[in-house]
Design an enzyme around this catalytic site. Structure first.
Site, PDB file in Angstrom:
ATOM      1  N   ASP A   5     -10.399  40.422  -5.305  1.00 59.39           N
ATOM      2  CA  ASP A   5     -11.716  40.978  -5.630  1.00 59.39           C
ATOM      3  C   ASP A   5     -12.286  40.082  -6.718  1.00 59.39           C
ATOM      4  O   ASP A   5     -11.845  40.128  -7.862  1.00 59.39           O
ATOM      5  CB  ASP A   5     -11.546  42.424  -6.122  1.00 59.39           C
ATOM      6  N   LYS A  66     -20.873  35.091 -11.055  1.00 56.30           N
ATOM      7  CA  LYS A  66     -21.087  35.579  -9.677  1.00 56.30           C
ATOM      8  C   LYS A  66     -22.578  35.713  -9.354  1.00 56.30           C
ATOM      9  O   LYS A  66     -22.995  35.532  -8.211  1.00 56.30           O
ATOM     10  CB  LYS A  66     -20.394  36.925  -9.519  1.00 56.30           C
ATOM     11  N   GLU A 143     -17.268  43.947   0.129  1.00 59.55           N
ATOM     12  CA  GLU A 143     -16.579  44.835  -0.818  1.00 59.55           C
ATOM     13  C   GLU A 143     -16.514  46.288  -0.329  1.00 59.55           C
ATOM     14  O   GLU A 143     -15.443  46.902  -0.388  1.00 59.55           O
ATOM     15  CB  GLU A 143     -17.252  44.758  -2.195  1.00 59.55           C
ATOM     16  N   ASP A 165     -20.746  52.008  -5.463  1.00 58.27           N
ATOM     17  CA  ASP A 165     -20.000  51.075  -6.316  1.00 58.27           C
ATOM     18  C   ASP A 165     -20.786  50.794  -7.596  1.00 58.27           C
ATOM     19  O   ASP A 165     -21.794  50.093  -7.583  1.00 58.27           O
ATOM     20  CB  ASP A 165     -19.765  49.777  -5.518  1.00 58.27           C
TER      21      ASP A 165
END
Ligand code: AMP
Length: 569
Positions: A5, A66, A143, A165
């Protein structure tokens, strides 16, 4: 082959071993901060070490890379410019080495997760980052899909899942359609600039306001003090997920004009919830948007999975529960679900068998008896759960309670286990007294006490009651049977159809509201009638007795209808 992850704030590596997925870590180090820095000696450092130097050397430290993946925006570290995938490669190489060290074996390939909304360029950049780190990237997966795999969503089922999330820096919600073995993201929506960091920021502003009451000092210009305040804010936030109050304390925060500044400020959970209320509400809009994009109604969602560290905030699951009419699943560690799912995918690619994940949970809700003054009458024996069933254990949860009158200084704590809102329908576990509770600061106010439950892996539960200051405290230890629950079981049978769940939620909510109105208008008889009907429905719901729930729902709806008719006359 490992599963990775690669997160905005933290990254993790996991593996399936002997059929069981687990996150790899050195000691307690499982979450690796997604931070890369250039140390004093010119070496590249990654993870906690890089995060530690951020305060002192932000110009040599890269966070949240990211967000730039897939772009050609370079970042400068020392005398070299790096592409985003090169920075990510440092993080991936760190994870590869971590895994090799723990497994004492070489790791050559990985499944890496990306957000569902990543476009092709962002996915390609992630793949290149893996290759630069010396990993063969077997798959790039979404994800939310990974989270669903971690929960081991049964094969051969046709259903819709919603994955919510909320991490440190980003938020997204995805609607997944499952048709047997195939999991497909139907829609995804979110805010790439919303997360736990924003909650920390709100608390930080609150602490600054508190400090400004006593000190004429520009804390904002003091980088070191600000870094310590930010850290204190995050700690308070995390503590408030399991306790009604938390203290932000930093000694010798700074000094000015010969004065030493200590931070010592208490924050209540309700106060914190108010500070982040609008941010949480905005996540509900994203749920609506994702559902609209997927062409679905909330009632068509069969399960809600919570992912990301910030979903540990109790207000998050409460909000979602009300919105969706189903209890969200949070049995897996929300920080780890995505990495575990990536490992499951890696095992599937390799053709390995994966067992369902077993999690230790509290098999029944645990709580205490509370008395309420309803419509001027004292009603005793309501059950208030403090650790709801299926909470992953070990865990500690605390709630605050008040005496019934400002004079009352002794409270009996009766501990029960069960799902009924009525104590006598649950199992009594024991009781004890807390005496000499000191009066509230304002003597006209109700006295306050805090009841804390600690549930350990052996099923031993310690219940502690104390006054606000902690001067008086008493405890009781009881023993239950700890349960194991397979993460892959569909939501327990108590769940009715989403339609029925929603109707019950709606009826219960309107009844509660109307009860208050009736009470305010002195119509105590009607209010009491409504209250009774509502409790009967809630009890049937908690017991999972569908027949009785339907009957009680009908009765409650009739009552509500009658009251409305009379109102109109
Ligand atoms: P993630 O990106 O999923 O690792 O989530 C990290 C975020 O979760 C950070 O903002 C943490 O402060 C937050 N977090 C972790 N544990 C808790 C907790 N118990 N209560 C509230 N927030 C938490």
């Amino acid at each position: 082959m490992v599963g990775i992850d690669l997160g905005t704030t933290n990254s993790l590596v996991a593996i399936v071993e002997n059929g069981s997925p687990r996150v790899l870590g050195r000691g307690d180090e499982r979450l690796v901060p997604s931070v890369v820095g250039l140390a004093d000696d010119g070496k590249i450092i990654v993870g906690q070490a890089a995060l530690n130097q951020y305060v002192l050397a932000p110009e040599r430290t890269v966070k949240s890379i990211k967000r730039k993946m897939g772009s050609a925006d370079t970042v400068q570290l020392g005398d070299r410019a790096y592409l985003p995938e090169e920075i990510s490669a440092f993080i991936l190489r760190y994870l590869k080495h971590l895994a090799e060290e723990v497994l004492n074996d070489q790791v050559d390939s990985a499944v890496i997760t990306v957000p569902a909304y990543f476009n092709d360029a962002q996915r390609q950049a992630t793949k290149r980052a893996g290759e630069l780190a010396g990993l063969e990237v077997a798959r790039i997966i979404n994800e939310p899909t990974a989270a669903a795999l971690a929960y081991g969503i049964e094969r051969q089922q046709e259903q819709h899942l919603l994955v919510y999330d909320l991490g440190g820096g980003t938020f997204d919600v995805s609607v997944i359609e499952q048709q047997g073995d195939i999991l497909e993201v139907r829609a995804s929506h979110g805010n790439v600039l919303l997360g736990g960091d924003d909650f920390d920021e709100r608390l930080l502003q609150h602490l600054l306001t508190e400090l400004a009451k006593e000190h004429r000092y520009d804390f904002k210009a003091d980088r070191k003090a600000m870094a310590r305040l930010t850290r204190a804010a995050e700690r308070v936030k995390i503590a408030l997920s399991s306790a009604p109050y938390a203290r932000a304390a930093e000694e010798f925060l700074t000094n000015y004009e010969g004065k030493i500044v200590h931070l010592n400020s208490e924050v209540g959970r309700e106060e914190f919830e108010r500070l982040i209320d609008d941010l949480l509400a905005s996540t509900l809009d994203s749920i609506d948007q994702a559902l609209r994009d997927a062409g679905l109604q909330p009632a068509q969602i069969n399960r809600v999975l919570l992912v990301g560290g910030s979903t540990r905030i109790p207000a998050v699951s409460e909000l979602i529960n009300v919105k969706m009419g189903i209890e969200p699943s949070i049995e897996l560690n929300p920080d780890e679900a995505v990495a575990l799912g990536a490992a499951v995918q890696a095992a599937i690619v390799r053709g390995d068998k994966v067992n369902a994940m077993l999690i230790d949970v509290a098999p029944h809700s645990l709580g205490i008896a509370v008395a309420k003054i309803l419509f001027g009458h004292l009603t005793e024996g309501s059950f208030k759960a403090i650790i709801p069933r299926n909470t992953t254990i070990p865990t500690t949860r605390a709630e605050r309670f008040f005496t019934l009158t400002p004079e009352q200084d002794t409270v009996e704590i009766e501990v029960y286990q069960g799902e009924s809102p009525i104590c006598t329908e649950n199992t009594a576990m024991g009781k004890f007294m807390l005496a000499d509770i000191p009066p509230a600061e304002d003597a006209d106010k109700l006295r306050e006490l805090i009841v804390e439950f600690t549930y350990n892996l052996n099923g031993i539960v310690e219940v502690v009651a104390r006054d606000r200051s902690g001067k008086r405290h008493e405890s009781l230890t009881v023993s239950t049977t700890a349960g194991k629950r397979v993460a892959s079981l569909p939501e327990r049978q108590k769940h009715f159809t989403p339609e029925l769940e929603r109707e019950i939620t709606q009826a219960v909510n309107s009844a509660a509201q109307i009860e208050l109105d009736l009470q305010a208008h002195g119509k105590t008889k009607d209010a009491a009638k409504l209250n009774k009907a509502r409790h009967t429905l809630e009890a049937a719901h908690h017991r999972g007795d569908e027949n009785r729930a339907r009957k009680s729902l009908e009765k409650l709806d009739d009552l509500l209808y009658d009251l409305e008719e009379r109102e109109d006359e």
